[in-house]
Design a protein around this motif. Sequence first.
Motif, PDB file in Angstrom:
ATOM      1  N   ASP A   1       0.718  -1.312  -0.139  1.00  0.00           N
ATOM      2  CA  ASP A   1      -0.299   0.028  -0.039  1.00  0.00           C
ATOM      3  C   ASP A   1       0.996   1.305  -0.048  1.00  0.00           C
ATOM      4  O   ASP A   1       0.157   2.295  -0.261  1.00  0.00           O
ATOM      5  N   ASP A   2       1.964   1.168   0.431  1.00  0.00           N
ATOM      6  CA  ASP A   2       2.933   2.496   0.480  1.00  0.00           C
ATOM      7  C   ASP A   2       4.316   2.394  -0.147  1.00  0.00           C
ATOM      8  O   ASP A   2       5.286   2.741   0.393  1.00  0.00           O
ATOM      9  N   ASP A   3       4.336   1.708  -1.384  1.00  0.00           N
ATOM     10  CA  ASP A   3       5.449   1.440  -2.020  1.00  0.00           C
ATOM     11  C   ASP A   3       5.762   2.863  -2.645  1.00  0.00           C
ATOM     12  O   ASP A   3       5.358   3.443  -3.440  1.00  0.00           O
ATOM     13  N   PRO A   4       7.310   3.418  -2.364  1.00  0.00           N
ATOM     14  CA  PRO A   4       7.303   4.589  -3.042  1.00  0.00           C
ATOM     15  C   PRO A   4       7.751   4.671  -4.481  1.00  0.00           C
ATOM     16  O   PRO A   4       7.807   5.476  -5.062  1.00  0.00           O
TER      17      PRO A   4
ATOM     18  N   GLY B   1       4.348  -2.326   3.455  1.00  0.00           N
ATOM     19  CA  GLY B   1       5.427  -2.952   3.258  1.00  0.00           C
ATOM     20  C   GLY B   1       6.393  -2.117   2.567  1.00  0.00           C
ATOM     21  O   GLY B   1       7.577  -3.000   2.120  1.00  0.00           O
ATOM     22  N   GLY B   2       6.125  -0.916   2.032  1.00  0.00           N
ATOM     23  CA  GLY B   2       7.143  -0.256   1.384  1.00  0.00           C
ATOM     24  C   GLY B   2       7.236  -1.019   0.063  1.00  0.00           C
ATOM     25  O   GLY B   2       6.571  -1.487  -0.582  1.00  0.00           O
ATOM     26  N   HIS B   3       8.761  -0.928  -0.477  1.00  0.00           N
ATOM     27  CA  HIS B   3       9.270  -1.389  -1.883  1.00  0.00           C
ATOM     28  C   HIS B   3       9.290  -3.062  -1.799  1.00  0.00           C
ATOM     29  O   HIS B   3       9.759  -3.463  -2.773  1.00  0.00           O
ATOM     30  N   LEU B   4       8.883  -3.553  -0.571  1.00  0.00           N
ATOM     31  CA  LEU B   4       9.116  -5.068  -0.403  1.00  0.00           C
ATOM     32  C   LEU B   4      10.453  -5.640  -0.728  1.00  0.00           C
ATOM     33  O   LEU B   4      10.676  -6.615  -1.358  1.00  0.00           O
TER      34      LEU B   4
END
Length: 179
Positions: free
Chosen positions: A128-131, A155-158
């Motif tokens: 939901d919060d991948d830059p 989870g950011g960019h995983l």
Amino acid sequence: MSTHLILPGYQNSEAEHWQSYWERSDPARFRRVEQADWDKPQLPDWVATLDRAVADADAPVVLVAHSLGCITVAHWAATARPELAAKVLGALLVAPADIDTADVPELVNFRPVPLTALPFRATVVASDDDPWCTADRARAFAEAWGATFAAVGPGGHLNTASALGDWPQGRALLAELTA
């Protein structure tokens, strides 16, 4: 038994990246596709390297891509010879980078992101919060590629910074894809 080709993104996947964990856990099954230049990627070179890896595989292939690796898969699939595309059982496409909007000069040559259906099963995984890519854009990639979409929450960019370790949730998605 299938060969799982690990396709890291820009600047490769570090030792603490989930792709590296998977590769270390079963090196006979998980094989990293080594690009010639991780820091200045060139689309034709990355696609040709993937093409050779699929051609050289002595078993059916599962693609396990992250970030720019996902975009490489989309470019390869758009031009792959049918007999090579047929070797691919499926693709797990994790945190595709939206290089169409990325402000990274080294990635411009991967534009535009192909939006054509993949000739094999695929799952696009996004946080939901991948830059590097909004969840809405990742969902649009999945729709265009004919892939299943899996939202995994924040989870950011995983990647390594996400501290996923061996990433059991990713392994479950891979097992579901290849079942």
